[in-house]
Motif scaffolding. Sequence first.
Motif, mmCIF file in Angstrom:
data_model
loop_
_atom_site.group_PDB
_atom_site.id
_atom_site.type_symbol
_atom_site.label_atom_id
_atom_site.label_comp_id
_atom_site.label_asym_id
_atom_site.label_seq_id
_atom_site.Cartn_x
_atom_site.Cartn_y
_atom_site.Cartn_z
ATOM 1 N N SER A 146 0.843 -1.192 0.000
ATOM 2 C CA SER A 146 0.000 0.000 0.000
ATOM 3 C C SER A 146 0.877 1.239 0.000
ATOM 4 C CB SER A 146 -0.923 0.016 1.226
ATOM 5 O OG SER A 146 -1.905 -0.982 1.125
ATOM 6 N N ASP A 147 0.611 2.157 -0.908
ATOM 7 C CA ASP A 147 1.331 3.423 -0.996
ATOM 8 C C ASP A 147 0.366 4.558 -0.681
ATOM 9 O OD1 ASP A 147 4.003 2.544 -2.112
ATOM 10 O OD2 ASP A 147 2.669 1.739 -3.638
ATOM 11 N N TYR A 148 0.732 5.376 0.322
ATOM 12 C CA TYR A 148 -0.065 6.536 0.702
ATOM 13 C C TYR A 148 0.701 7.808 0.338
ATOM 14 C CZ TYR A 148 -3.112 3.468 3.460
ATOM 15 O OH TYR A 148 -3.984 2.475 3.851
ATOM 16 N N TRP A 149 0.037 8.702 -0.411
ATOM 17 C CA TRP A 149 0.617 9.988 -0.795
ATOM 18 C C TRP A 149 -0.203 11.086 -0.146
ATOM 19 C CZ3 TRP A 149 4.958 9.531 -3.903
ATOM 20 C CH2 TRP A 149 5.139 8.289 -4.516
ATOM 21 N N ALA A 150 0.478 12.008 0.549
ATOM 22 C CA ALA A 150 -0.232 13.010 1.337
ATOM 23 C C ALA A 150 0.331 14.405 1.076
ATOM 24 C CB ALA A 150 -0.137 12.678 2.824
ATOM 25 N N PHE A 151 -0.550 15.410 1.202
ATOM 26 C CA PHE A 151 -0.127 16.797 1.014
ATOM 27 C C PHE A 151 -1.076 17.704 1.789
ATOM 28 C CE2 PHE A 151 -0.324 20.867 -1.260
ATOM 29 C CZ PHE A 151 1.023 21.212 -1.277
ATOM 30 N N GLY A 152 -0.500 18.722 2.454
ATOM 31 C CA GLY A 152 -1.352 19.651 3.173
ATOM 32 C C GLY A 152 -0.580 20.615 4.036
ATOM 33 N N PRO A 153 -1.306 21.497 4.771
ATOM 34 C CA PRO A 153 -0.668 22.509 5.612
ATOM 35 C C PRO A 153 -0.158 21.928 6.933
ATOM 36 C CG PRO A 153 -3.035 22.679 5.792
ATOM 37 C CD PRO A 153 -2.771 21.635 4.744
ATOM 38 N N LYS A 154 0.812 22.644 7.518
ATOM 39 C CA LYS A 154 1.397 22.249 8.799
ATOM 40 C C LYS A 154 1.702 23.498 9.605
ATOM 41 C CE LYS A 154 5.754 20.543 10.727
ATOM 42 N NZ LYS A 154 7.093 19.992 10.409
ATOM 43 N N ILE A 155 1.515 23.421 10.924
ATOM 44 C CA ILE A 155 1.940 24.477 11.830
ATOM 45 C C ILE A 155 2.794 23.870 12.937
ATOM 46 C CG2 ILE A 155 -0.032 25.974 11.377
ATOM 47 C CD1 ILE A 155 -1.280 24.962 13.969
ATOM 48 N N GLN A 156 3.709 24.668 13.480
ATOM 49 C CA GLN A 156 4.638 24.162 14.493
ATOM 50 C C GLN A 156 5.023 25.277 15.451
ATOM 51 O OE1 GLN A 156 7.793 21.485 13.165
ATOM 52 N NE2 GLN A 156 9.275 22.596 14.447
ATOM 53 N N LYS A 157 5.264 24.922 16.710
ATOM 54 C CA LYS A 157 5.738 25.848 17.722
ATOM 55 C C LYS A 157 6.969 25.251 18.394
ATOM 56 C CE LYS A 157 5.774 29.207 20.784
ATOM 57 N NZ LYS A 157 6.205 30.586 20.448
ATOM 58 N N ASP A 158 8.074 26.023 18.399
ATOM 59 C CA ASP A 158 9.318 25.584 19.023
ATOM 60 C C ASP A 158 9.441 26.163 20.422
ATOM 61 O OD1 ASP A 158 9.952 24.314 16.671
ATOM 62 O OD2 ASP A 158 11.242 25.936 15.945
ATOM 63 N N PHE A 159 10.011 25.368 21.329
ATOM 64 C CA PHE A 159 10.286 25.789 22.696
ATOM 65 C C PHE A 159 11.751 25.505 22.988
ATOM 66 C CE2 PHE A 159 5.875 24.519 22.357
ATOM 67 C CZ PHE A 159 5.186 25.559 22.972
ATOM 68 N N HIS A 160 12.560 26.555 23.141
ATOM 69 C CA HIS A 160 13.979 26.377 23.423
ATOM 70 C C HIS A 160 14.190 26.111 24.912
ATOM 71 C CE1 HIS A 160 14.708 27.998 19.386
ATOM 72 N NE2 HIS A 160 15.929 27.496 19.506
ATOM 73 N N VAL A 161 14.889 25.028 25.198
ATOM 74 C CA VAL A 161 15.297 24.708 26.572
ATOM 75 C C VAL A 161 16.717 25.206 26.809
ATOM 76 C CG1 VAL A 161 15.666 22.846 28.222
ATOM 77 C CG2 VAL A 161 13.790 22.687 26.576
ATOM 78 N N LEU A 162 17.568 25.061 25.804
ATOM 79 C CA LEU A 162 18.920 25.607 25.765
ATOM 80 C C LEU A 162 19.012 26.517 24.543
ATOM 81 C CD1 LEU A 162 20.956 22.354 26.589
ATOM 82 C CD2 LEU A 162 20.376 24.228 28.161
ATOM 83 N N PRO A 163 20.057 27.339 24.438
ATOM 84 C CA PRO A 163 20.135 28.265 23.296
ATOM 85 C C PRO A 163 19.970 27.600 21.938
ATOM 86 C CG PRO A 163 21.777 28.849 24.933
ATOM 87 C CD PRO A 163 21.158 27.578 25.411
ATOM 88 N N LYS A 164 20.489 26.385 21.782
ATOM 89 C CA LYS A 164 20.415 25.730 20.482
ATOM 90 C C LYS A 164 19.626 24.430 20.505
ATOM 91 C CE LYS A 164 24.646 27.590 18.457
ATOM 92 N NZ LYS A 164 25.902 27.270 17.720
ATOM 93 N N MET A 165 18.979 24.122 21.610
ATOM 94 C CA MET A 165 18.236 22.869 21.717
ATOM 95 C C MET A 165 16.869 23.112 22.339
ATOM 96 S SD MET A 165 21.222 20.212 22.991
ATOM 97 C CE MET A 165 20.105 18.816 22.772
ATOM 98 N N GLY A 166 15.930 22.217 22.023
ATOM 99 C CA GLY A 166 14.606 22.344 22.585
ATOM 100 C C GLY A 166 13.674 21.277 22.043
ATOM 101 N N PHE A 167 12.379 21.514 22.219
ATOM 102 C CA PHE A 167 11.382 20.582 21.698
ATOM 103 C C PHE A 167 10.320 21.359 20.934
ATOM 104 C CE2 PHE A 167 9.622 21.952 25.709
ATOM 105 C CZ PHE A 167 8.251 21.986 25.507
ATOM 106 N N SER A 168 9.562 20.648 20.135
ATOM 107 C CA SER A 168 8.558 21.284 19.289
ATOM 108 C C SER A 168 7.264 20.493 19.317
ATOM 109 C CB SER A 168 9.068 21.406 17.848
ATOM 110 O OG SER A 168 9.318 20.127 17.296
ATOM 111 N N LEU A 169 6.165 21.207 19.103
ATOM 112 C CA LEU A 169 4.845 20.618 18.943
ATOM 113 C C LEU A 169 4.305 21.073 17.591
ATOM 114 C CD1 LEU A 169 3.339 21.331 22.482
ATOM 115 C CD2 LEU A 169 4.380 19.207 21.678
ATOM 116 N N ALA A 170 3.735 20.142 16.841
ATOM 117 C CA ALA A 170 3.261 20.469 15.497
ATOM 118 C C ALA A 170 2.026 19.655 15.167
ATOM 119 C CB ALA A 170 4.357 20.203 14.467
#
Length: 240
Positions: free
Chosen positions: A101-125
Amino acid sequence: MKTLRILLISILGFVLIESSYAQGKLALEAKIGTGSTQIDYVGDFPELVVSTSDHVFFGLGLVKTFENGWSYGLESEYYRLDLFFSYTPLDEIKNKGGMRSDYWAFGPKIQKDFHVLPKMGFSLATGLHLTYNSTEDYQFQGGELQSVRQPGGEPRVPVKIYGLRSVEEFTFLVKPEIGVFCDINKHSRIMLSGKWGLDLREPSIVIDLDRIEFEEQTYQNKYSFSGNYFSALLGYRYSF
């Protein structure tokens, strides 16, 4: 599910309005990974199992990023899995018969980044993707499991199946995602994330075997794949 879709579209609209007044830059994202799915089963012949394997994910997106940690854009994804039968009293590895089975997908995305250190962190999208399943409907006519044979020529799988495979060709998937990231420099970022695919028109694939013949007895099984999945992804982002 309708409420979830409305909420996702509302959040996307809010971010688009907010970010339209802010300075941002474009970024290209690429992701690759693997995943897992679940097949639901009802019936009276449990020795005949339907499973999935060889999950492969690819993703490519173009997003606009902002200093406040928000980003939005469009992404396309390709998701592949093998869905196969196995008669478990025999060798499960060597008596597979099924399809890809092959699934092809396309659409919009939003994301929010949260920095824990100056160059590192986590994101929710999250994203909302129109998805196309290239698998076709199919009528089982008895001989599908007989393609693998023993050296003497007799059928290796002593089971004959009859019924219908039904496929939902187009659907929408909501795709929440959580990840961690590390900024290598002002242009490059590496990411590790987990993403769920939630099908709004499930099930995606139904295999309804209304007749299973085994040792002069008949049985019935029904299998369904909702279209939902989980994937683990390794990604890279390059900002222009």
